[in-house]
Design an enzyme around this catalytic site. Structure first.
Site, short mmCIF file in Angstrom:
data_model
loop_
_atom_site.label_atom_id
_atom_site.label_comp_id
_atom_site.label_asym_id
_atom_site.label_seq_id
_atom_site.Cartn_x
_atom_site.Cartn_y
_atom_site.Cartn_z
N CYS A 2 2.48 0.35 -9.31
CA CYS A 2 3.38 1.06 -10.20
C CYS A 2 3.53 2.50 -9.73
O CYS A 2 2.75 3.00 -8.92
CB CYS A 2 2.86 1.04 -11.64
SG CYS A 2 2.61 -0.62 -12.32
N GLY A 28 7.78 -0.05 -7.97
CA GLY A 28 7.92 -1.04 -9.03
C GLY A 28 9.36 -1.17 -9.46
O GLY A 28 10.02 -0.17 -9.74
N ASN A 101 -1.25 3.20 -13.20
CA ASN A 101 -1.10 2.46 -11.95
C ASN A 101 -2.48 1.99 -11.52
O ASN A 101 -3.39 2.81 -11.33
CB ASN A 101 -0.49 3.35 -10.86
CG ASN A 101 -0.52 2.70 -9.50
OD1 ASN A 101 -0.39 1.49 -9.37
ND2 ASN A 101 -0.69 3.50 -8.46
N GLY A 102 -2.67 0.69 -11.40
CA GLY A 102 -3.96 0.18 -10.95
C GLY A 102 -4.37 -1.06 -11.72
O GLY A 102 -3.54 -1.74 -12.33
N TYR A 257 1.95 -0.06 3.83
CA TYR A 257 3.16 -0.63 3.24
C TYR A 257 3.74 0.14 2.06
O TYR A 257 4.91 0.46 2.05
CB TYR A 257 2.86 -2.08 2.80
CG TYR A 257 4.00 -2.76 2.07
CD1 TYR A 257 5.10 -3.27 2.77
CD2 TYR A 257 3.99 -2.87 0.69
CE1 TYR A 257 6.14 -3.87 2.09
CE2 TYR A 257 5.03 -3.50 0.01
CZ TYR A 257 6.10 -3.99 0.72
OH TYR A 257 7.13 -4.60 0.04
#
Length: 504
Positions: A2, A28, A101-102, A257
């Site tokens: 995210c 996201g 995020n995570g 990435y």
């Protein structure tokens, strides 16, 4: 994975938050949300979809206030229901909102503890709601009508004692301020910056530095592992490391990435890291392929371009663009289902026949996960007339699932899981393929003496999970939840509930 952003400004922050989400959209594409604070009143807009589709003019006009937080999401747990779009809100104490995020590796235990001991109800399958409620409970324990930075730091010490996994988050406390924090291992990225306005200093916290750059903020630094950065409503910045034990071990796959090439994460320039990946891979080709017969190097857009160009220059081989990308198709890695992924690759890329016809082509990609995309691209190259198709991955074989917030599929759905490089080569249909060595990838990302990283989280490549709490049982549960069959069942269940609701 995210994208998160938080801001305390001297004027309305709605446009800045929206612009930041557009810059972080690559992290996201499932849902987006913004919540702002005007005095003590919160204004929230969130829904499924891209940021540009979720927010219309009338939504933006309603998002009033000089501080706020935002989120772009794709699901690592639960389903792609709008009920799990963030930011999340809890009314007690103060009306805290949070974007995360995570992934919490002890989410199930925390959920049970919140219910039995803290008397808090969790309404979704999202661990972000769990993280919010843990913070809210710890802050409520201070039992005050108003809180200062010391109360927040004390509450966050409780969060760090209870929560495990990889996480970066922003939170907002109405009438008080905005904070950002990072897990004790620094697995997920988060930075903060400032800019000067006519009214004074403004602060922004975001997943990647590129969000700050785009909006004219000066990057101050990364939030440290286990650190909390708090900006109060008067614009004063406070920071403190609140976790007892910390180590800087960012996720290696961010550099391969996820992150944009124009970002800086833990003082590492992503673009330079990817360039060094290409050089390392070229040197391996020279060692292992000897007198290769590669005519041309072609990247698979977009993430692999930097590595592919450096690889071609190092080998003295012509580099060219061989695929045209439809920019209105989302990243295939984060598509919700395997059938959609398979369909989208052909819609997303189109080969330029003249660059392939009669040539021995080396295709370069950032990584190979399921192998589905790689297989189709190799076939596209053959259909375009390539005589031979070689394949190079800037990353080592991905053999293990990610447990810290990247929706890597179940281990058995990873093409390299339990297979040799030769077997993967046959599956994707290449004439020959080569993977980056893990040691070379680490060296490419951590130029000796230039960064402060203690170690990287390389778990998707070597199965070594840095938090030390990932068991075989946990991975088994994760696989049961993440395989395509389980995801399809959740999506169908969600669609049924929505259908019944609409009929009602």
């Amino acid at each position: 994975m995210c994208g998160i952003v938080g801001m305390l400004g001297r004027s309305p922050v709605n446009q800045s938050l929206y612009d930041a989400l557009l810059v972080l959209q690559h992290r996201g594409q499932d849902a987006a949300g913004i919540v702002t604070c005007e005095g003590n009143r919160l204004h929230l807009r969130k829904d499924n979809g891209l940021a540009r589709d979720v927010f219309n003019t009338h939504h933006m006009l309603d998002l009033r206030g000089n501080m706020g937080i935002g989120h772009v999401r794709y699901p690592t747990a639960g389903c792609s229901s709008s009920a799990e779009a963030q930011p999340f809100y809890v009314n007690s104490p103060f009306g805290i909102t949070l974007a995360h995020n995570g992934n919490l590796t002890n989410a199930e235990q925390l959920k049970e503890d919140l219910f039995r001991e803290d008397l808090r109800h969790i309404n979704t399958d999202s661990d972000s709601e769990i993280l919010l409620n843990v913070f809210a409970h710890e802050l409520q324990q201070r039992a005050k009508l108003s809180v200062d930075e010391n109360d927040i730091f004390d509450a966050m010490r409780g969060v760090y004692r209870r929560c495990r996994g990889g996480f970066a988050a922003v939170a907002m406390i109405p009438g008080h301020g905005v904070l950002g924090f990072r897990d004790p291992h620094g697995i997920r990225p988060i930075v903060f910056g400032r800019r000067e306005s006519d009214q004074g200093t403004e602060y922004m916290i975001a997943s990647e530095s590129v969000a700050l750059n785009t909006l004219g903020f000066e990057l101050v630094r990364d939030i440290l592992p286990g650190e909390v950065v708090y900006i109060d409503r008067d614009g004063r910045l406070h920071s403190r490391v609140c976790a007892e034990e910390t180590v800087r071990s960012p996720c290696l796959f961010e550099f391969v990435y996820f992150a944009r090439p124009d970002s800086i994460i833990d003082e590492i320039f992503v673009h330079k890291a990817r360039s060094r990946m290409g050089k390392k891979l070229a040197l391996k080709i020279e060692r292992e392929w000897g007198k290769h017969d590669i005519d041309v190097v072609i990247p698979i857009p977009d993430t692999s371009r930097t590595a592919a160009l450096t690889l071609a220059n190092t080998l003295g081989i012509r580099y060219t663009e061989g695929f045209i990308k439809n920019r209105y198709i989302g990243r295939t890695f984060i598509m919700p289902g395997q059938k959609v992924r398979k369909k989208s690759v052909r819609q997303k890329l189109n080969a330029i026949g003249m660059e392939f016809k009669g040539k021995n082509v080396l295709l370069v990609d950032d990584s190979i996960v399921r192998g589905t995309t790689s297989q189709q691209i190799v076939q596209m190259a053959r259909d375009a007339g390539a005589r031979k198709v070689f394949f190079a991955s800037a990353a080592p074989p991905v053999r293990f699932p990610n447990v810290y917030g990247i929706d890597m599929p179940a281990a058995t759905e990873l093409v390299a899981y339990g297979r040799t490089d030769e077997e993967v080569c046959r599956i994707i249909g290449a004439d020959r393929m080569i993977y980056q060595d893990l040691d070379d990838l680490i060296q490419a990302c951590q130029k000796k003496g230039k960064t402060r990283v203690d170690r990287f989280d390389c778990s998707v490549f070597n199965g070594d999970y840095v938090t030390g709490d990932v068991t075989a049982d946990y991975l088994g549960i994760l696989e049961a939840n993440r395989n395509d069959g389980a995801k399809t069942a959740r999506e169908n269940s969600s669609a049924t509930v929505i259908g019944l609701y609409n009929q009602g």
